[in-house]
Design a protein around this motif. Structure first.
Motif, PDB file in Angstrom:
ATOM      1  N   THR A 160      11.073   2.632  -4.447  1.00 30.28           N
ATOM      2  CA  THR A 160      12.115   2.013  -3.605  1.00 30.28           C
ATOM      3  C   THR A 160      11.552   0.851  -2.807  1.00 30.28           C
ATOM      4  OG1 THR A 160      13.206   4.158  -3.373  1.00 30.28           O
ATOM      5  CG2 THR A 160      13.815   2.439  -1.797  1.00 30.28           C
ATOM      6  N   LYS A 219      12.478  11.320  -2.386  1.00 32.06           N
ATOM      7  CA  LYS A 219      13.163  10.525  -1.357  1.00 32.06           C
ATOM      8  C   LYS A 219      13.233  11.309  -0.054  1.00 32.06           C
ATOM      9  CE  LYS A 219      15.502   7.685  -4.708  1.00 32.06           C
ATOM     10  NZ  LYS A 219      14.942   8.289  -5.909  1.00 32.06           N
ATOM     11  N   GLY A 241       0.845  -1.205   0.000  1.00 32.14           N
ATOM     12  CA  GLY A 241       0.000   0.000   0.000  1.00 32.14           C
ATOM     13  C   GLY A 241       0.876   1.249   0.000  1.00 32.14           C
ATOM     14  N   MET A 247      19.989   8.996  -0.487  1.00 29.11           N
ATOM     15  CA  MET A 247      20.063   7.641  -1.075  1.00 29.11           C
ATOM     16  C   MET A 247      21.238   6.932  -0.430  1.00 29.11           C
ATOM     17  SD  MET A 247      19.256   8.178  -5.093  1.00 29.11           S
ATOM     18  CE  MET A 247      19.147   6.388  -5.403  1.00 29.11           C
ATOM     19  N   VAL A 248      20.928   6.123   0.601  1.00 24.40           N
ATOM     20  CA  VAL A 248      22.023   5.487   1.347  1.00 24.40           C
ATOM     21  C   VAL A 248      22.727   4.434   0.503  1.00 24.40           C
ATOM     22  CG1 VAL A 248      21.055   5.922   3.635  1.00 24.40           C
ATOM     23  CG2 VAL A 248      20.458   3.815   2.426  1.00 24.40           C
ATOM     24  N   THR A 301       8.617   6.949   6.059  1.00 26.82           N
ATOM     25  CA  THR A 301      10.019   7.140   6.426  1.00 26.82           C
ATOM     26  C   THR A 301      10.324   8.624   6.551  1.00 26.82           C
ATOM     27  OG1 THR A 301      10.632   5.166   5.191  1.00 26.82           O
ATOM     28  CG2 THR A 301      12.409   6.717   5.671  1.00 26.82           C
TER      29      THR A 301
HETATM   30  N1  LIG Z   1      16.307   4.758  -3.111  1.00 28.40           N
HETATM   31  C1  LIG Z   1      16.131   5.268  -1.858  1.00 28.40           C
HETATM   32  N2  LIG Z   1      14.888   5.705  -1.513  1.00 28.40           N
HETATM   33  C2  LIG Z   1      14.749   6.199  -0.253  1.00 28.40           C
HETATM   34  C3  LIG Z   1      15.826   6.280   0.672  1.00 28.40           C
HETATM   35  N3  LIG Z   1      15.327   6.827   1.832  1.00 28.40           N
HETATM   36  C4  LIG Z   1      14.015   7.067   1.643  1.00 28.40           C
HETATM   37  N4  LIG Z   1      13.665   6.666   0.392  1.00 28.40           N
HETATM   38  C5  LIG Z   1      12.341   6.751  -0.225  1.00 28.40           C
HETATM   39  C6  LIG Z   1      11.386   5.674   0.238  1.00 28.40           C
HETATM   40  C7  LIG Z   1      10.059   6.335   0.029  1.00 28.40           C
HETATM   41  O1  LIG Z   1       9.639   6.172  -1.314  1.00 28.40           O
HETATM   42  C8  LIG Z   1      10.356   7.812   0.289  1.00 28.40           C
HETATM   43  C9  LIG Z   1       9.900   8.247   1.668  1.00 28.40           C
HETATM   44  O2  LIG Z   1       8.669   8.912   1.522  1.00 28.40           O
HETATM   45  P1  LIG Z   1       7.295   8.295   2.081  1.00 28.40           P
HETATM   46  O3  LIG Z   1       7.555   7.408   3.251  1.00 28.40           O
HETATM   47  O4  LIG Z   1       6.358   9.428   2.243  1.00 28.40           O
HETATM   48  O5  LIG Z   1       6.793   7.332   0.913  1.00 28.40           O
HETATM   49  P2  LIG Z   1       6.284   7.730  -0.549  1.00 28.40           P
HETATM   50  O6  LIG Z   1       5.605   9.050  -0.552  1.00 28.40           O
HETATM   51  O7  LIG Z   1       7.418   7.541  -1.511  1.00 28.40           O
HETATM   52  O8  LIG Z   1       5.267   6.575  -0.868  1.00 28.40           O
HETATM   53  P3  LIG Z   1       3.927   6.233  -0.066  1.00 28.40           P
HETATM   54  O9  LIG Z   1       3.599   7.426   0.824  1.00 28.40           O
HETATM   55  O10 LIG Z   1       4.238   4.996   0.727  1.00 28.40           O
HETATM   56  O11 LIG Z   1       2.896   5.989  -1.140  1.00 28.40           O
HETATM   57  O12 LIG Z   1      11.763   7.975   0.220  1.00 28.40           O
HETATM   58  C10 LIG Z   1      17.113   5.819   0.252  1.00 28.40           C
HETATM   59  O13 LIG Z   1      18.111   5.872   0.997  1.00 28.40           O
HETATM   60  N5  LIG Z   1      17.213   5.319  -1.012  1.00 28.40           N
END
Ligand SMILES: Nc1nc2c(ncn2[C@H]2C[C@H](O)[C@@H](COP(=O)(O)OP(=O)(O)OP(=O)(O)O)O2)c(=O)[nH]1
Length: 184
Positions: A12, A146, A7, A151-152, A71
């Motif tokens: 990533t 991100k 969900g 980007m670790v 995150t």
């Molecule tokens: N490739 C990469 N991505 C990372 C890293 N740290 C965090 N991210 C990505 C994972 C998540 O897609 C994003 C954190 O944002 P969110 O937790 O709000 O998720 P997002 O909005 O992407 O998707 P979602 O809310 O779950 O639909 O950052 C990293 O070190 N490497």
């Protein structure tokens, strides 16, 4: 292994589940965590993840187990979210350069029989980011979408002086902690 629903719209997180061999389909949970006004990082990721799960369950049932996550990156006690633009990404990354950074990921896995809530942290001590490399990373736009523009496994990897915790947690999904609970 039974297929689950991720969900999340995160590329990533999808890559992490694929890496660990977890079959899944992906659905956007339809929750905007920007609506939250919570300063504490742990409380923020928990309530953001709860919000995503609640939003998902307003639309879908639990015929398939579902996994939601959030995150955030913290440095100097500040929450460093996704950068709004390149200038914001520069500010956020400079706050991490040569600093101790904590990345918190919360995940909630819910099926008809169990609910798992995990909140994990990975701590990094980064060396100062080299200015030219930082400039090139900002120009690459890889930081977009991100948490903490970080980007670790990419830009930040060569600057890791110390790390405590899982890389998957820092990337947005502590898959290793989920695996024991997934249905065969
Ligand atoms: N490739 C990469 N991505 C990372 C890293 N740290 C965090 N991210 C990505 C994972 C998540 O897609 C994003 C954190 O944002 P969110 O937790 O709000 O998720 P997002 O909005 O992407 O998707 P979602 O809310 O779950 O639909 O950052 C990293 O070190 N490497």
């Amino acid at each position: 292994m039974q297929t689950i629903v991720l969900g999340s719209s995160s590329i990533t997180r999808a890559e992490l589940l694929t890496k660990f061999g977890v079959p899944f389909i992906q659905r956007d949970p339809g929750f905007d965590e920007e609506s939250l006004r919570i300063a504490d990082p742990a409380h923020f990721v928990y309530h953001a993840t709860k919000g995503k799960m609640q939003s998902y369950l307003e639309t879908y049932d639990l015929e398939m187990p579902v996994l939601c996550a959030d995150t955030v990156v913290t440095a100097n006690g500040q929450i460093l979210r996704k950068a709004k633009d390149k200038a914001d990404a520069k500010r956020i990354l400079e706050a991490q350069s040569g600093n101790t950074v904590s990345i918190l990921s919360c995940m909630i896995y819910k099926s008809k029989t169990i609910e798992l809530i995990d909140l994990s942290t990975t701590d990094y001590l980064f060396l100062p980011f080299e200015p030219k490399a930082l400039h090139d990373y900002l120009e690459s736009d890889e930081w977009k979408g991100k948490a903490g523009a970080c980007m670790v496994e990419g830009f930040c990897k060569s600057y890791i002086k110390e790390v405590v915790g899982l890389e998957s947690t820092a990337m947005g999904l502590s898959v290793e902690k989920l695996l024991p609970f997934l249905p065969l």
